[in-house]
Design a protein around this motif. Structure first.
Motif, PDB file in Angstrom:
ATOM      1  N   TYR A  86       0.798  -1.222   0.000  1.00 13.72           N
ATOM      2  CA  TYR A  86       0.000   0.000   0.000  1.00 13.72           C
ATOM      3  C   TYR A  86       0.839   1.283   0.000  1.00 13.72           C
ATOM      4  CZ  TYR A  86      -4.095  -2.906   0.696  1.00 13.72           C
ATOM      5  OH  TYR A  86      -5.083  -3.838   0.523  1.00 13.72           O
ATOM      6  N   VAL A  87       1.810   1.397   0.879  1.00 14.99           N
ATOM      7  CA  VAL A  87       2.561   2.652   1.013  1.00 14.99           C
ATOM      8  C   VAL A  87       3.235   3.090  -0.290  1.00 14.99           C
ATOM      9  CG1 VAL A  87       4.490   3.771   2.206  1.00 14.99           C
ATOM     10  CG2 VAL A  87       2.811   2.454   3.514  1.00 14.99           C
ATOM     11  N   PRO A  88       3.924   2.214  -1.027  1.00 14.30           N
ATOM     12  CA  PRO A  88       4.540   2.683  -2.278  1.00 14.30           C
ATOM     13  C   PRO A  88       3.537   3.276  -3.269  1.00 14.30           C
ATOM     14  CG  PRO A  88       5.451   0.558  -1.680  1.00 14.30           C
ATOM     15  CD  PRO A  88       4.300   0.814  -0.755  1.00 14.30           C
ATOM     16  N   VAL A  89       2.358   2.676  -3.363  1.00 17.82           N
ATOM     17  CA  VAL A  89       1.341   3.199  -4.280  1.00 17.82           C
ATOM     18  C   VAL A  89       0.807   4.532  -3.775  1.00 17.82           C
ATOM     19  CG1 VAL A  89      -0.944   2.751  -5.283  1.00 17.82           C
ATOM     20  CG2 VAL A  89       0.728   0.916  -5.114  1.00 17.82           C
ATOM     21  N   TRP A  90       0.566   4.653  -2.467  1.00 20.49           N
ATOM     22  CA  TRP A  90       0.106   5.928  -1.917  1.00 20.49           C
ATOM     23  C   TRP A  90       1.118   7.032  -2.208  1.00 20.49           C
ATOM     24  CZ3 TRP A  90      -1.108   3.447   3.436  1.00 20.49           C
ATOM     25  CH2 TRP A  90      -2.394   2.901   3.420  1.00 20.49           C
TER      26      TRP A  90
ATOM     27  N   ALA B 196       3.601   7.104  -4.505  1.00 25.24           N
ATOM     28  CA  ALA B 196       3.759   7.357  -5.941  1.00 25.24           C
ATOM     29  C   ALA B 196       2.557   8.126  -6.496  1.00 25.24           C
ATOM     30  CB  ALA B 196       3.944   6.048  -6.698  1.00 25.24           C
ATOM     31  N   SER B 197       1.367   7.764  -6.070  1.00 27.17           N
ATOM     32  CA  SER B 197       0.180   8.432  -6.598  1.00 27.17           C
ATOM     33  C   SER B 197       0.017   9.849  -6.067  1.00 27.17           C
ATOM     34  CB  SER B 197      -1.077   7.608  -6.323  1.00 27.17           C
ATOM     35  OG  SER B 197      -1.312   7.519  -4.940  1.00 27.17           O
TER      36      SER B 197
ATOM     37  N   LEU C 122      -0.847   9.088 -13.335  1.00 29.79           N
ATOM     38  CA  LEU C 122      -0.372   8.189 -14.385  1.00 29.79           C
ATOM     39  C   LEU C 122       0.253   6.934 -13.780  1.00 29.79           C
ATOM     40  CD1 LEU C 122       0.173   7.586 -17.371  1.00 29.79           C
ATOM     41  CD2 LEU C 122       2.302   8.884 -17.147  1.00 29.79           C
ATOM     42  N   LEU C 123       1.037   7.111 -12.726  1.00 31.47           N
ATOM     43  CA  LEU C 123       1.642   5.953 -12.057  1.00 31.47           C
ATOM     44  C   LEU C 123       0.573   5.033 -11.467  1.00 31.47           C
ATOM     45  CD1 LEU C 123       4.645   7.698 -10.264  1.00 31.47           C
ATOM     46  CD2 LEU C 123       4.707   6.276 -12.322  1.00 31.47           C
ATOM     47  N   ALA C 124      -0.465   5.621 -10.882  1.00 32.00           N
ATOM     48  CA  ALA C 124      -1.556   4.812 -10.330  1.00 32.00           C
ATOM     49  C   ALA C 124      -2.291   4.058 -11.437  1.00 32.00           C
ATOM     50  CB  ALA C 124      -2.524   5.707  -9.552  1.00 32.00           C
ATOM     51  N   LEU C 125      -2.490   4.715 -12.571  1.00 33.47           N
ATOM     52  CA  LEU C 125      -3.157   4.056 -13.703  1.00 33.47           C
ATOM     53  C   LEU C 125      -2.324   2.887 -14.227  1.00 33.47           C
ATOM     54  CD1 LEU C 125      -5.436   3.933 -15.785  1.00 33.47           C
ATOM     55  CD2 LEU C 125      -4.127   5.579 -17.166  1.00 33.47           C
TER      56      LEU C 125
ATOM     57  N   VAL D 265       1.116  -3.818 -10.192  1.00 33.36           N
ATOM     58  CA  VAL D 265       2.479  -3.474  -9.778  1.00 33.36           C
ATOM     59  C   VAL D 265       2.621  -3.613  -8.268  1.00 33.36           C
ATOM     60  CG1 VAL D 265       4.198  -1.639  -9.679  1.00 33.36           C
ATOM     61  CG2 VAL D 265       2.884  -1.988 -11.782  1.00 33.36           C
ATOM     62  N   HIS D 266       1.607  -3.169  -7.515  1.00 37.71           N
ATOM     63  CA  HIS D 266       1.704  -3.276  -6.052  1.00 37.71           C
ATOM     64  C   HIS D 266       1.768  -4.733  -5.600  1.00 37.71           C
ATOM     65  CE1 HIS D 266      -2.725  -2.956  -6.758  1.00 37.71           C
ATOM     66  NE2 HIS D 266      -2.779  -3.920  -5.844  1.00 37.71           N
ATOM     67  N   ASP D 267       1.153  -5.640  -6.344  1.00 37.36           N
ATOM     68  CA  ASP D 267       1.268  -7.070  -6.020  1.00 37.36           C
ATOM     69  C   ASP D 267       2.694  -7.560  -6.250  1.00 37.36           C
ATOM     70  OD1 ASP D 267      -1.459  -7.851  -5.310  1.00 37.36           O
ATOM     71  OD2 ASP D 267      -1.959  -7.468  -7.412  1.00 37.36           O
ATOM     72  N   MET D 268       3.310  -7.108  -7.328  1.00 44.41           N
ATOM     73  CA  MET D 268       4.680  -7.546  -7.626  1.00 44.41           C
ATOM     74  C   MET D 268       5.671  -6.971  -6.619  1.00 44.41           C
ATOM     75  SD  MET D 268       4.717  -7.772 -11.751  1.00 44.41           S
ATOM     76  CE  MET D 268       4.164  -6.118 -12.045  1.00 44.41           C
ATOM     77  N   ILE D 269       5.466  -5.729  -6.199  1.00 42.96           N
ATOM     78  CA  ILE D 269       6.355  -5.118  -5.199  1.00 42.96           C
ATOM     79  C   ILE D 269       6.293  -5.917  -3.900  1.00 42.96           C
ATOM     80  CG2 ILE D 269       6.713  -3.088  -3.728  1.00 42.96           C
ATOM     81  CD1 ILE D 269       5.704  -1.389  -6.117  1.00 42.96           C
ATOM     82  N   ALA D 270       5.084  -6.281  -3.475  1.00 39.09           N
ATOM     83  CA  ALA D 270       4.899  -6.951  -2.181  1.00 39.09           C
ATOM     84  C   ALA D 270       5.004  -8.476  -2.262  1.00 39.09           C
ATOM     85  CB  ALA D 270       3.540  -6.579  -1.613  1.00 39.09           C
ATOM     86  N   GLY D 271       5.067  -9.035  -3.482  1.00 36.17           N
ATOM     87  CA  GLY D 271       5.097 -10.491  -3.599  1.00 36.17           C
ATOM     88  C   GLY D 271       3.773 -11.117  -3.243  1.00 36.17           C
ATOM     89  N   THR D 272       2.682 -10.462  -3.659  1.00 33.97           N
ATOM     90  CA  THR D 272       1.353 -10.943  -3.308  1.00 33.97           C
ATOM     91  C   THR D 272       0.552 -11.321  -4.548  1.00 33.97           C
ATOM     92  OG1 THR D 272       0.435  -8.696  -3.347  1.00 33.97           O
ATOM     93  CG2 THR D 272       1.209  -9.546  -1.217  1.00 33.97           C
TER      94      THR D 272
END
Length: 169
Positions: free
Chosen positions: A125-129, A131-132, A140-143, A157-164
């Motif tokens: 969650y934090v990286p997306v918050w 970045a957005s 654009l990053l959120a899209l 992308v957030h799934d790949m960052i967290a391995g989820t």
């Protein structure tokens, strides 16, 4: 090479070969994930809008008097509200309220177990918050993050960052 070996020229897969097979939980459908995100978004708006109006955050953003301090306050307050609403379910079940309602959950891509709460929030969650929240390019990053769901493995992308991965509960 035997005739049962996989194609050596095929691109590597980012998913374990047994997802959805041999007792592994099936992937959550894209539409189900979208509706869960909409439910979470509506809940967030219902809770945050009155608070932002009380604190004057919304008015400052509209009239242009919004400062960097106000921007950071909005980001921190938004994160705190998200954790207050979804924290217990995320920590105990790997689900936000929307995911709980729709019967899907977030698990580790390799073990299919619920992630540690700190890892889940800190990497998913934090990286997306952050970045957005970058002016001009954050949207654009959120899209881009969201559009990754159209890959075969349905991982953003957030799934790949967290391995989820998001699976049926």
């Amino acid at each position: 090479m035997s005739e049962h070996d996989p194609n050596p020229f095929a691109p590597p897969s980012s998913m374990p070969a047994d997802v959805g097979m041999d007792g592994a939980p099936p992937l959550a459908r894209r539409l189900t994930r979208l509706v869960a995100a909409i439910i979470d978004g509506v809940i967030a708006m219902i809770v945050t809008l009155p608070l932002f109006l009380v604190f004057g955050i919304t008015g400052a953003a509209v009239d242009g008097s919004f400062s960097i301090v106000g921007y950071v306050l909005q980001l921190v307050l938004g994160m705190a509200i998200f954790l207050a609403i979804h924290g217990y379910l995320l920590a105990t079940r790997g689900q936000s309220v929307g995911k709980y309602v729709l019967g899907i959950k977030i698990v580790d891509v390799e073990s299919y177990q619920i992630l540690d709460f700190g890892k889940l929030v800190g990497l998913r969650y934090v990286p997306v918050w952050l970045a957005s929240s970058i002016p001009f390019i954050g949207g654009l990053l959120a899209l881009i993050d969201i559009l990754f769901i159209f890959r075969e493995d349905r991982r953003c992308v957030h799934d790949m960052i967290a391995g989820t991965i998001v699976v049926e509960a």
